[in-house]
Enzyme design. Structure first.
Site, PDB file in Angstrom:
ATOM      1  N   ASP A   1      55.149  41.623  -5.511  1.00 46.80           N
ATOM      2  CA  ASP A   1      53.585  41.508  -5.452  1.00 46.80           C
ATOM      3  C   ASP A   1      53.005  42.848  -4.876  1.00 46.80           C
ATOM      4  OD1 ASP A   1      52.000  39.545  -6.616  1.00 46.80           O
ATOM      5  OD2 ASP A   1      51.851  38.391  -4.877  1.00 46.80           O
TER       6      ASP A   1
ATOM      7  N   ASP B   1      51.643  25.223  -1.237  1.00 47.94           N
ATOM      8  CA  ASP B   1      52.568  24.267  -1.658  1.00 47.94           C
ATOM      9  C   ASP B   1      52.258  22.835  -1.632  1.00 47.94           C
ATOM     10  OD1 ASP B   1      52.335  24.711   1.082  1.00 47.94           O
ATOM     11  OD2 ASP B   1      54.370  24.895   1.498  1.00 47.94           O
TER      12      ASP B   1
HETATM   13  O1  LIG Z   1      50.665  37.723  -1.842  1.00 45.18           O
HETATM   14  C1  LIG Z   1      51.467  37.207  -1.679  1.00 45.18           C
HETATM   15  C2  LIG Z   1      51.709  36.498  -0.296  1.00 45.18           C
HETATM   16  C3  LIG Z   1      53.097  35.934  -0.166  1.00 45.18           C
HETATM   17  N1  LIG Z   1      53.671  36.057  -1.044  1.00 45.18           N
HETATM   18  C4  LIG Z   1      55.576  35.379  -0.862  1.00 45.18           C
HETATM   19  O2  LIG Z   1      55.197  34.213  -0.429  1.00 45.18           O
HETATM   20  C5  LIG Z   1      56.282  33.681   0.479  1.00 45.18           C
HETATM   21  C6  LIG Z   1      55.855  32.811   1.505  1.00 45.18           C
HETATM   22  O3  LIG Z   1      55.068  33.550   2.277  1.00 45.18           O
HETATM   23  P1  LIG Z   1      55.611  33.605   3.883  1.00 45.18           P
HETATM   24  O4  LIG Z   1      54.562  34.384   4.457  1.00 45.18           O
HETATM   25  O5  LIG Z   1      56.871  34.094   4.141  1.00 45.18           O
HETATM   26  O6  LIG Z   1      55.148  32.382   4.298  1.00 45.18           O
HETATM   27  P2  LIG Z   1      56.285  31.424   5.424  1.00 45.18           P
HETATM   28  O7  LIG Z   1      54.921  31.050   6.439  1.00 45.18           O
HETATM   29  O8  LIG Z   1      57.210  31.857   5.867  1.00 45.18           O
HETATM   30  O9  LIG Z   1      56.031  30.121   4.212  1.00 45.18           O
HETATM   31  C7  LIG Z   1      55.936  28.931   4.371  1.00 45.18           C
HETATM   32  O10 LIG Z   1      54.457  28.471   3.910  1.00 45.18           O
HETATM   33  C8  LIG Z   1      53.806  28.923   2.917  1.00 45.18           C
HETATM   34  C9  LIG Z   1      52.484  28.465   2.806  1.00 45.18           C
HETATM   35  O11 LIG Z   1      52.399  27.145   2.823  1.00 45.18           O
HETATM   36  C10 LIG Z   1      54.924  28.403   1.923  1.00 45.18           C
HETATM   37  O12 LIG Z   1      54.360  29.027   0.557  1.00 45.18           O
HETATM   38  C11 LIG Z   1      56.233  29.024   1.809  1.00 45.18           C
HETATM   39  O13 LIG Z   1      57.009  28.603   0.838  1.00 45.18           O
HETATM   40  C12 LIG Z   1      56.578  28.398   3.327  1.00 45.18           C
HETATM   41  O14 LIG Z   1      58.124  28.783   3.531  1.00 45.18           O
HETATM   42  C13 LIG Z   1      56.769  35.134   0.527  1.00 45.18           C
HETATM   43  O15 LIG Z   1      58.145  35.120   0.009  1.00 45.18           O
HETATM   44  C14 LIG Z   1      56.172  36.162   0.015  1.00 45.18           C
HETATM   45  O16 LIG Z   1      56.615  37.417  -0.239  1.00 45.18           O
HETATM   46  C15 LIG Z   1      53.832  36.507  -2.529  1.00 45.18           C
HETATM   47  O17 LIG Z   1      54.526  36.487  -3.428  1.00 45.18           O
HETATM   48  N2  LIG Z   1      52.470  37.137  -2.552  1.00 45.18           N
END
Ligand SMILES: O=c1ccn([C@@H]2O[C@H](COP(=O)(O)OP(=O)(O)O[C@H]3O[C@H](CO)[C@@H](O)[C@H](O)[C@H]3O)[C@@H](O)[C@H]2O)c(=O)[nH]1
Ligand SMILES: [Mn+2]
Length: 899
Positions: A228, A590
């Site tokens: 992204d 999610d």
């Molecule tokens: O514009 C964006 C923003 C995030 N991501 C991806 O989304 C994922 C999750 O984002 P992250 O910031 O790591 O969130 P976490 O708090 O670690 O994730 C938990 O919480 C999120 C929101 O509920 C879920 O989507 C995730 O799967 C869950 O592991 C990562 O791989 C990011 O690279 C994108 O692809 N595009």
């Protein structure tokens, strides 16, 4: 409109991506070179050490996770064996287990007793309004009612836990053909990232390596990497990864390596060897380990090489500060020095096939040579298809973060490989058990519920968490108790990563159970957008027997289609983000996406396996962790107040599932009452009075019953879930930390949104930086200031002051027995709060928390100082200090003390 990097070039190869595709080709040729006609197929290895595998022969020590479970489907199994095979019906590919009666019955009974107790307690309190503090009485009544209800919602969903264990041996027997081919269905794997710095690239690339190396037919899965950030560092990093994969993947196959993410593999000490070539292992291991180190250096170097490359280009047009690709063309994504159409949130779409689909015949690798000491001549050296995607970004267009990226992946993959099943990963999660994809397929193809199963969720496990899991990153109660509870109803919720989906279900369709006749895609351009190619991919994607992956040649028309479905405007006026794909306009895409599937009548399955299917890294810094749960709790509330409110769902949502979702979305509200309770001791400090419902002994009796029941229920839960006491305590503690520090902000966010304001903005969770220092948990001790920390600090301060003040008052004396009893209970309450918030307090003292006794000393000093202050204040008030210790002799017992 977005243009495709790979689309502007001459036939097949893009001008700016040509080097890349050729490169990929070179890899394949390299792998195929030794093909000498004799078909060895994929080297098969000994049966996996899967203790959960029903077909296991060797009796192993029972894991605490399995101890209290008993098979619940013997009858079904027998019936299935009886009619097996003849009519072509699919076999039973997993076993069901339920909790043994010896735990389950007391568990349910205690829950019932607790329910009765809280109802009686409540009735009793209504009959005894607290006349001298009506407002307090009212607040605590409403609070207690709310706590009672939420406890019930939470408990109900756990009363009938079910565990399901995939039968990998049977799957193999049924689907893997003797000639080395297989009938397994094809799978598309999605992985997302945004930022190569905040989300360290080494983990992302490890994750990709683990996906490329899974134990699944190599021509039946493809990996889609969504970037992204549109960052060339990722692009070049992926190239390096594809290059290294040509060594790593055959190495994993040859020696049956586990786990197949190199970083984790090399960090694990000795493991028993289970491969087929023990004589080569030591040499191969040494060589690949050196190659891996060099690979990591090359990844690191990209951060300096790429920017330099930019300025060295002599032929750049009148000083245009572009970012250049290795082949001398301009990178179409974001530039290191941002420029119009090449910056964050504004660049073209890019899709690039990095590794082509490998073809269906095994291709043995090269024998050892001087330049390459690894002998792969008996190993299939093919690599699965690998695709780089960066969707178009334009200012003024809401890109819907991760959900938006997932939906683009969904469409791009539909046009290329269109697998009926999809697995998605965040960049911080990797495949830890190479059989995991097979496990997911067991659930999807099972003849009982398979067809109605929209997704199979695996637990999230983390490697980097400190041994005592101070901030409850493991979330064990959720992953080992709550989700098994839901598994016994309509299935676990979707938790964002490590989940296998049925593609057709994501398109907003009904499950066979609720489908009247064959599906017709009516009026589909309104729903799915205008791409005819996409539309015609929909029905074929429903065919779960689909076991041949044959991506189209990347002709210009295909490239144009791909470009079309990744533009910003593609989704305008369609159902994407609503009824189709991942759901939009919410902080947690999610839970709500999983909910939409459940609401449509689909079910989901939960799959815990050993070794863990997937693993990842978690934010272990207190502030990051709090921001993470802020997003989750904010998102939950948003869901409750949206059209996806569980209370509004139709009849296809199981009643118990509805209750579970209600709890899962409304829980942050509790914090308002909790915060109030935790700040209660303020009155105690100033008035020397602790609010307690009278008559006192009855109150205490009820309290004791309710608390004892909670603890007993907890103890039983620990047993069946296979948790430790510490896991459980951490859960309680972090609930309180969350409820003070985070949930009130989430509630505020929701209130703001309801009144039409923007609300709190949520940020990407910064992942742990790959630490080069010897201090593995350096992050854990980092104090990072944030306003979120204030409320909990206030709670700590209030309770510390309350304890100090009570010591002061005790020293000054003059208490009746009654007051002492109040004081005793009050102190217990204060101390209990401090125990619950203890991990937070540790977090606040940073590196000192390496020696937790420091915190105790600080508390004791604080108590003494405050006690002295309190004495001084009292002395000032009354003019003189009366130091005496009053005995209980003078107190009189009120008659109302009886029960
Ligand atoms: O514009 C964006 C923003 C995030 N991501 C991806 O989304 C994922 C999750 O984002 P992250 O910031 O790591 O969130 P976490 O708090 O670690 O994730 C938990 O919480 C999120 C929101 O509920 C879920 O989507 C995730 O799967 C869950 O592991 C990562 O791989 C990011 O690279 C994108 O692809 N595009
Ligand atoms: Mn994450």
């Amino acid at each position: 409109m977005g243009s495709l990097a790979a689309g502007n070039g001459a036939a097949g190869h893009a001008s700016n991506g040509g080097g890349v595709a050729d490169h990929a080709l070179a890899l394949e040729i390299n792998g195929a070179g030794a093909g000498n006609g004799h078909k060895m197929g994929v080297v098969e290895r000994a049966a996996p050490v899967l203790q959960a595998n029903g077909g296991g022969k060797i009796k192993k020590k029972v894991s605490p996770m399995d101890k209290y479970w008993v098979a619940a489907d013997d009858g079904e199994m027998e019936a299935a064996t009886a009619d097996g095979g003849e009519d072509g019906r699919r076999p039973l590919l997993f076993r069901n287990f339920k909790v043994k009666g010896i735990l389950l019955h007391p568990y349910r009974l205690l829950s019932l007793i607790r329910l009765v107790a809280i109802i009686m307690f409540f009735v009793w309190r209504v009959r005894h309004p607290h006349a001298d503090g009506m407002w307090l009485w009212w607040i605590s009544m409403v609070g207690d009612l709310w706590f009672g209800v939420t406890w019930l919602l939470n408990q109900i969903a756990k009363l009938s836990p079910v565990k399901r264990v995939p039968d990998l041996a049977l799957l193999k027997q049924q689907f893997d053909l003797p000639d080395g081919n297989s009938n397994l269905p094809v799978i598309d794997v999605f992985i997302n990232t945004v930022d190569p710095i905040n989300e360290p690239m080494i983990y992302t690339m490890n994750s990709i390596l683990s996906i490329l190396a899974v134990d699944y037919p190599v021509d039946k899965h493809a990996c889609y990497f969504s970037d992204d950030g549109g960052s060339i560092i990722h692009f070049d990093g992926l190239l390096e990864t594809a290059k290294f994969a040509a060594l790593w993947v055959p190495f994993c196959r040859k020696h049956s390596i586990e786990p197949r993410a190199p970083e984790s593999y090399f960090s694990v000490k000795a493991r028993p060897y289970t491969g087929n070539a023990p004589e080569d292992f030591a040499d191969d291991h040494t060589h690949i380990s050196r190659e891996y180190d060099e690979f990591k250096e090359r990844l690191d170097a990209l951060f300096t090489v790429v920017p330099k490359r930019g300025y060295n280009h002599a032929d750049s047009k009148e000083g245009a500060k572009a970012t250049w690709m290795a082949d001398g063309t301009q990178w179409p994504g974001t530039w290191i020095e941002p420029a119009e159409n090449h910056k964050k949130g504004q660049h073209d779409g890019i899709v690039q096939v990095m590794l082509k689909h490998p073809g269906h015949e095994p291709e043995l690798g090269l024998p050892a040579s001087t330049s390459n000491p690894l002998d792969f001549s008996a190993v299939d050296a093919r690599l699965p298809m690998l695709v780089y995607i960066s969707r178009e970004k334009r200012p003024g267009c809401d890109h819907q973060k991760k959900a938006g990226a997932m939906n683009v992946q969904l469409r791009i993959s539909a046009l290329l490989t269109n697998a009926p099943f999809i697995i998605n990963f965040d960049c911080d999660h990797y495949v830890n058990n190479s059989k995991a994809f097979r496990a997911g397929i067991c659930f999807m193809l099972d003849r009982r519920e398979g067809d109605n199963t929209a997704f199979v969720q695996f637990p999230q496990r983390f490697d980097d968490v400190d041994p005592t899991d101070r901030y409850c990153n493991h979330n064990r109660v959720f992953f080992d108790a709550t989700l098994l509870g839901l598994n016994g109803i309509q299935g676990p919720s979707f938790v964002g990563t490590g989940c296998m989906f049925r593609r057709f279900a994501l398109y907003g369709t009904d499950p066979p159970r609720w489908r009247s006749d064959d599906v017709k895609i009516v009026d589909s351009s309104k729903k799915f957008g205008s791409s005819l190619s996409f539309m015609s991919s929909i029905l074929p994607s429903a065919n779960q027997e689909h076991s041949i992956m044959s991506p189209p040649a990347l002709e210009e028309s295909v490239m144009a289609d791909l470009a079309d479905v990744m533009t910003c405007s593609y989704e305008d006026g369609t159902e994407w983000g609503k009824e189709v794909g991942w759901v939009y306009n919410i902080a947690t895409e999610d839970v709500v996406t999983g909910f939409r599937l459940h609401r449509n009548g689909w079910r989901s399955m939960y799959c815990r396996m050993e070794p863990d299917a997937f693993a990842g890294t978690a934010p272990i810094n207190l502030t990051e962790r709090l921001y993470q749960i802020l997003r989750w709790s904010g998102g939950s509330l948003e869901m409750f107040f949206s059209p996806y409110c569980p209370l509004l769902a139709g009849g296809r949502l199981h009643p118990m599932q509805r209750i579970a979702y209600a709890n899962m979305t409304a829980y942050p509200v509790s914090s308002i009452f909790l915060l109030f309770y935790l700040l209660f001791p303020v009155i105690w400090i100033f008035r020397g009075q602790f609010y307690i419902q009278k008559p006192f002994p009855t109150y205490v009796l009820y309290l004791v019953i309710v608390i004892v029941m909670t603890e007993l229920i907890g103890v039983i839960e620990i047993k069946w879930a296979g948790l430790t006491l510490l896991d459980w305590i951490r859960n309680e503690q972090f609930y309180i930390v969350g409820a003070t520090a985070v949930y009130p902000t989430a509630v505020l966010h929701m209130v703001l949104k309801l009144f039409g304001f923007k609300g709190v903005s949520f940020k990407l969770t910064a992942k742990q930086v790959a630490s080069s220092t010897s201090d593995k948990f350096a992050e854990l001790y980092a104090v990072q200031w944030a306003p979120l920390l204030i409320p909990t600090m206030v709670v700590i301060a209030v309770n510390v002051c309350a304890i100090g003040a009570s010591i002061g008052k005790a020293i000054v004396g003059g208490w009746s027995l009654m007051q002492m009893a109040d004081a005793g209970l009050g102190l217990l309450f204060n101390a209990w709060i401090l125990v619950l918030i203890y991990p937070f307090a540790l977090g606040m003292i940073g590196r000192w928390s390496k020696k937790p006794y420091v915190l105790f000393i600080m508390f004791i000093i604080a108590f003494i100082v405050i006690a002295m202050l309190d004495i001084a204040i009292q002395a000032m008030r009354s003019g003189f200090v009366r130091f005496h210790f009053k005995s209980s002799g003078g107190a009189s017992f009120p008659t109302s003390w009886g029960l």
